[in-house]
Design a protein around this motif. Sequence first.
Motif, PDB file in Angstrom:
ATOM      1  N   GLN A 267       0.828  -1.206   0.000  1.00 22.01           N
ATOM      2  CA  GLN A 267       0.000   0.000   0.000  1.00 22.01           C
ATOM      3  C   GLN A 267       0.861   1.255   0.000  1.00 22.01           C
ATOM      4  OE1 GLN A 267      -2.810   0.164   3.199  1.00 22.01           O
ATOM      5  NE2 GLN A 267      -3.709   2.103   2.547  1.00 22.01           N
ATOM      6  N   ALA A 268       1.860   1.320   0.882  1.00 24.11           N
ATOM      7  CA  ALA A 268       2.704   2.512   0.969  1.00 24.11           C
ATOM      8  C   ALA A 268       3.543   2.676  -0.294  1.00 24.11           C
ATOM      9  CB  ALA A 268       3.607   2.412   2.203  1.00 24.11           C
ATOM     10  N   ALA A 269       4.127   1.571  -0.776  1.00 22.63           N
ATOM     11  CA  ALA A 269       4.975   1.664  -1.962  1.00 22.63           C
ATOM     12  C   ALA A 269       4.154   2.041  -3.191  1.00 22.63           C
ATOM     13  CB  ALA A 269       5.690   0.338  -2.185  1.00 22.63           C
ATOM     14  N   SER A 270       2.917   1.526  -3.294  1.00 25.74           N
ATOM     15  CA  SER A 270       2.070   1.879  -4.431  1.00 25.74           C
ATOM     16  C   SER A 270       1.725   3.352  -4.414  1.00 25.74           C
ATOM     17  CB  SER A 270       0.792   1.047  -4.435  1.00 25.74           C
ATOM     18  OG  SER A 270       1.100  -0.321  -4.631  1.00 25.74           O
ATOM     19  N   THR A 271       1.470   3.904  -3.236  1.00 27.22           N
ATOM     20  CA  THR A 271       1.192   5.342  -3.142  1.00 27.22           C
ATOM     21  C   THR A 271       2.398   6.155  -3.609  1.00 27.22           C
ATOM     22  OG1 THR A 271      -0.323   4.949  -1.296  1.00 27.22           O
ATOM     23  CG2 THR A 271       0.499   7.193  -1.594  1.00 27.22           C
ATOM     24  N   LEU A 272       3.593   5.751  -3.175  1.00 26.89           N
ATOM     25  CA  LEU A 272       4.806   6.465  -3.595  1.00 26.89           C
ATOM     26  C   LEU A 272       5.003   6.358  -5.109  1.00 26.89           C
ATOM     27  CD1 LEU A 272       7.428   7.986  -3.078  1.00 26.89           C
ATOM     28  CD2 LEU A 272       8.530   5.785  -2.579  1.00 26.89           C
ATOM     29  N   VAL A 273       4.815   5.163  -5.669  1.00 23.28           N
ATOM     30  CA  VAL A 273       4.996   4.997  -7.108  1.00 23.28           C
ATOM     31  C   VAL A 273       3.971   5.838  -7.882  1.00 23.28           C
ATOM     32  CG1 VAL A 273       4.850   3.343  -9.015  1.00 23.28           C
ATOM     33  CG2 VAL A 273       6.051   2.724  -6.918  1.00 23.28           C
ATOM     34  N   ASP A 274       2.726   5.884  -7.400  1.00 22.25           N
ATOM     35  CA  ASP A 274       1.711   6.704  -8.052  1.00 22.25           C
ATOM     36  C   ASP A 274       2.084   8.172  -8.001  1.00 22.25           C
ATOM     37  OD1 ASP A 274       0.267   4.465  -8.652  1.00 22.25           O
ATOM     38  OD2 ASP A 274      -1.135   4.661  -6.968  1.00 22.25           O
ATOM     39  N   ASP A 275       2.626   8.617  -6.850  1.00 22.67           N
ATOM     40  CA  ASP A 275       3.063  10.017  -6.751  1.00 22.67           C
ATOM     41  C   ASP A 275       4.197  10.311  -7.726  1.00 22.67           C
ATOM     42  OD1 ASP A 275       1.171  10.483  -4.830  1.00 22.67           O
ATOM     43  OD2 ASP A 275       2.545  10.192  -3.124  1.00 22.67           O
ATOM     44  N   LEU A 276       5.126   9.367  -7.853  1.00 23.10           N
ATOM     45  CA  LEU A 276       6.213   9.572  -8.810  1.00 23.10           C
ATOM     46  C   LEU A 276       5.684   9.583 -10.249  1.00 23.10           C
ATOM     47  CD1 LEU A 276       9.028   7.306  -7.278  1.00 23.10           C
ATOM     48  CD2 LEU A 276       8.867   9.803  -7.227  1.00 23.10           C
ATOM     49  N   HIS A 277       4.690   8.712 -10.538  1.00 23.82           N
ATOM     50  CA  HIS A 277       4.074   8.750 -11.865  1.00 23.82           C
ATOM     51  C   HIS A 277       3.391  10.094 -12.114  1.00 23.82           C
ATOM     52  CE1 HIS A 277       4.696   4.965 -13.840  1.00 23.82           C
ATOM     53  NE2 HIS A 277       4.382   4.268 -12.741  1.00 23.82           N
ATOM     54  N   ARG A 278       2.788  10.656 -11.096  1.00 24.67           N
ATOM     55  CA  ARG A 278       2.140  11.967 -11.265  1.00 24.67           C
ATOM     56  C   ARG A 278       3.179  13.032 -11.616  1.00 24.67           C
ATOM     57  NH1 ARG A 278       1.971  15.747  -7.756  1.00 24.67           N
ATOM     58  NH2 ARG A 278       2.462  14.338  -6.034  1.00 24.67           N
ATOM     59  N   VAL A 279       4.297  13.023 -10.924  1.00 25.83           N
ATOM     60  CA  VAL A 279       5.360  13.980 -11.241  1.00 25.83           C
ATOM     61  C   VAL A 279       5.871  13.746 -12.664  1.00 25.83           C
ATOM     62  CG1 VAL A 279       7.641  14.818 -10.557  1.00 25.83           C
ATOM     63  CG2 VAL A 279       5.985  14.155  -8.802  1.00 25.83           C
ATOM     64  N   GLU A 280       5.991  12.452 -13.024  1.00 22.77           N
ATOM     65  CA  GLU A 280       6.443  12.133 -14.383  1.00 22.77           C
ATOM     66  C   GLU A 280       5.445  12.648 -15.417  1.00 22.77           C
ATOM     67  OE1 GLU A 280       7.496   8.148 -17.064  1.00 22.77           O
ATOM     68  OE2 GLU A 280       6.982   7.967 -14.935  1.00 22.77           O
ATOM     69  N   SER A 281       4.142  12.517 -15.154  1.00 23.24           N
ATOM     70  CA  SER A 281       3.128  13.020 -16.078  1.00 23.24           C
ATOM     71  C   SER A 281       3.205  14.532 -16.212  1.00 23.24           C
ATOM     72  CB  SER A 281       1.728  12.605 -15.604  1.00 23.24           C
ATOM     73  OG  SER A 281       1.610  11.196 -15.570  1.00 23.24           O
ATOM     74  N   GLU A 282       3.469  15.221 -15.081  1.00 22.69           N
ATOM     75  CA  GLU A 282       3.623  16.673 -15.144  1.00 22.69           C
ATOM     76  C   GLU A 282       4.835  17.051 -15.997  1.00 22.69           C
ATOM     77  OE1 GLU A 282       3.881  17.762 -11.084  1.00 22.69           O
ATOM     78  OE2 GLU A 282       1.731  17.530 -10.673  1.00 22.69           O
ATOM     79  N   ALA A 283       5.929  16.289 -15.875  1.00 24.00           N
ATOM     80  CA  ALA A 283       7.109  16.558 -16.705  1.00 24.00           C
ATOM     81  C   ALA A 283       6.807  16.323 -18.180  1.00 24.00           C
ATOM     82  CB  ALA A 283       8.282  15.687 -16.250  1.00 24.00           C
ATOM     83  N   ALA A 284       6.030  15.267 -18.471  1.00 24.96           N
ATOM     84  CA  ALA A 284       5.648  15.020 -19.861  1.00 24.96           C
ATOM     85  C   ALA A 284       4.775  16.151 -20.400  1.00 24.96           C
ATOM     86  CB  ALA A 284       4.917  13.690 -19.971  1.00 24.96           C
ATOM     87  N   ALA A 285       3.872  16.684 -19.552  1.00 17.66           N
ATOM     88  CA  ALA A 285       3.036  17.804 -19.977  1.00 17.66           C
ATOM     89  C   ALA A 285       3.895  19.032 -20.267  1.00 17.66           C
ATOM     90  CB  ALA A 285       1.993  18.105 -18.915  1.00 17.66           C
ATOM     91  N   GLU A 286       4.928  19.247 -19.427  1.00 19.23           N
ATOM     92  CA  GLU A 286       5.836  20.364 -19.694  1.00 19.23           C
ATOM     93  C   GLU A 286       6.543  20.197 -21.046  1.00 19.23           C
ATOM     94  OE1 GLU A 286       7.308  22.116 -15.383  1.00 19.23           O
ATOM     95  OE2 GLU A 286       8.548  20.655 -16.434  1.00 19.23           O
ATOM     96  N   ALA A 287       7.001  18.978 -21.319  1.00 18.09           N
ATOM     97  CA  ALA A 287       7.686  18.743 -22.593  1.00 18.09           C
ATOM     98  C   ALA A 287       6.733  18.968 -23.767  1.00 18.09           C
ATOM     99  CB  ALA A 287       8.250  17.331 -22.622  1.00 18.09           C
ATOM    100  N   ARG A 288       5.486  18.482 -23.629  1.00 20.26           N
ATOM    101  CA  ARG A 288       4.524  18.702 -24.704  1.00 20.26           C
ATOM    102  C   ARG A 288       4.216  20.181 -24.880  1.00 20.26           C
ATOM    103  NH1 ARG A 288       1.958  13.859 -22.779  1.00 20.26           N
ATOM    104  NH2 ARG A 288       0.556  15.102 -21.502  1.00 20.26           N
ATOM    105  N   ALA A 289       4.070  20.905 -23.779  1.00 20.37           N
ATOM    106  CA  ALA A 289       3.783  22.337 -23.872  1.00 20.37           C
ATOM    107  C   ALA A 289       4.936  23.084 -24.542  1.00 20.37           C
ATOM    108  CB  ALA A 289       3.531  22.907 -22.473  1.00 20.37           C
TER     109      ALA A 289
END
Length: 622
Positions: A267-289
């Motif tokens: 449970q804890a590790a999945s939450t951390l991985v999801d948070d890291l995926h969210r940051v990764e998605s934000e970085a991808a949005a920056e690259a697309r922008a």
Amino acid sequence: MRTLRTIRHRLALLLALPTGALVVLAATGTAAQAGRYAEAGRTGDRVAVVAGTEDLVRELQRERGLTAGLLGGEEGFRAQLGARRAAADQARQALDRLLAGDPPGAGPVRRALAPLTGLAALRGRADTGTATRTEALAFFTDAVTGLTAAAFTDATGGADPQLAAALATLRSLADATEAAALERGTLNGVLAAGAFRGGDYPAFVRITAVKGAALDRVPRTATAARTGSLDAALRTPAATAVAGMEQQALNGFAAERLPVRAADWWQAASTLVDDLHRVESEAAAEARARAAALRSAALRGLLLDVGLALAAVAGAAALGRLATRSVTRPVAALVAGAEELAEAVLPAAVARAQEGGAAGPTAPTAVGGPAELVALGAALDRVSATAVRLAVEQSALRRNTAESLANLGRRNQALVTRQLGFLSALERGEHDPGVLANLFELDHLATRMRRNAESLLVLVGEVSPRRWELPVGMGDVIRSALGEVEDYRRVVLRQVDEARLDGGAVAEVAHLLAELIENALAASPPDTDVEVWARRGSGGYLVAVVDRGRGMADGELELANARLSGRESFLVGRDGLLGHYVAGRLAARLGARVRLTPSPVNGVTASVLLPEGLLARAEVPV
């Protein structure tokens, strides 16, 4: 050169060098902007491929962790595994749809997807417990690593530092997220088994080291916003719990049973991985922008350069137009005068001359502008007067020639007609077969002489005086044509359909057929026959004369058909084939169509299509 023979083209040549320089400069800038626009578009598409691939990677990472836990002995993960597998399949389908458009970078990703063909088999062995935890971790890790590497192939951002930094940050976050997900799956399997077994501990240590190195690389290229998002994700309670449990696992590597529950870790590790995926998605949005911004800027520059290029060309065209109008307008007046001379003045003068009238004066050409063009207009007036005089003289000469030829033809025709009458009288009173044969030969020769005289009348536009009051059968008409050719014994009538020809057209149709048969006999070897076919059809009466000669080339056929159609005057002919001109005049007068075509084997076929109006209607018996 032909393109420099006009004033307009020469003036255009003077402006070509500066205009060309402007166009080349504008085209160079336009090409550069177009390249930047296209590169920005490709980069945006590459970022979309990276994002779609990472979505599939995230789902595979989750399935990997649950599968490792299940194979480690924790049956509680079996209930969650079905939903994770469905999510991974959906992510795979979405990625396939994205790759179907063949965006940049699609090829490496397609090749990286190939190992996933064994996913269904691995899932089945995991459900039955025949697969090992190590095998499952290796399969998923290889697939995830391959997809991530393929997604970032050649994704450098080009010459833009900001876009390059955004892509580098995205790659570092992808590596950190993969390490965190792999750590989750590895330790989940260890905790399900209760303790480290075999090479589990060294593998776990390497994963934590890779995760730490990837997280340390992110701040070097990330923006302040992404660095802040990553710091926030690493300070959450879940991230703190993960760090604590991770340390407990490292400290208890030799314990018989680790003091951490697999469900708590997951449970804890999945939450951390999801948070890291969210940051990764934000970085991808920056690259697309950033890619979209670069594309918009390149499009604006492209439109500006295209506008400048069009303005340069339009300006040069306007200058050329202003420079040439002052010269081309007077020249156009001269051209109009010359066209009026050719299309109206000369034909009218020739028509008056043919009627016996005077040519009349020509109107002067009104030309303004420079003195040189005024002088040119005066010279054109002198030329037009001379041309009219010469045309009138030529027309009068042709008229007199035609009248002389017609007079000569009528005299010859009258003499030949008298000769034929005299020969007919001698034939009726002669009983000696030898003398009678000679008289028949003279009669045949005189008949050919009469056809030649009538040919002369046809060429000058005279109508044959021979007329029949009643319709005549087509067989008799064709035989009459045979009587007007020299070697008539070589002509074979293959088929003659019954039809009756109007009496007024008999002489001219027989004359037309005699000319064609004469030409066929001349073109055929002496030991061959000429065949005649005559058939009645829905469009008229068709007579075909087929010879067995050497044939004619395409160019010769084209010239001959031009003469037979009446499009060429016999006065300009140089090959002496007056029979074609005579046949063409007769066909035009009768409304018939005459054409030469190659025969199926060898030789030429002359076809004559007589219109239905020349054929007499069959009499209905009372």
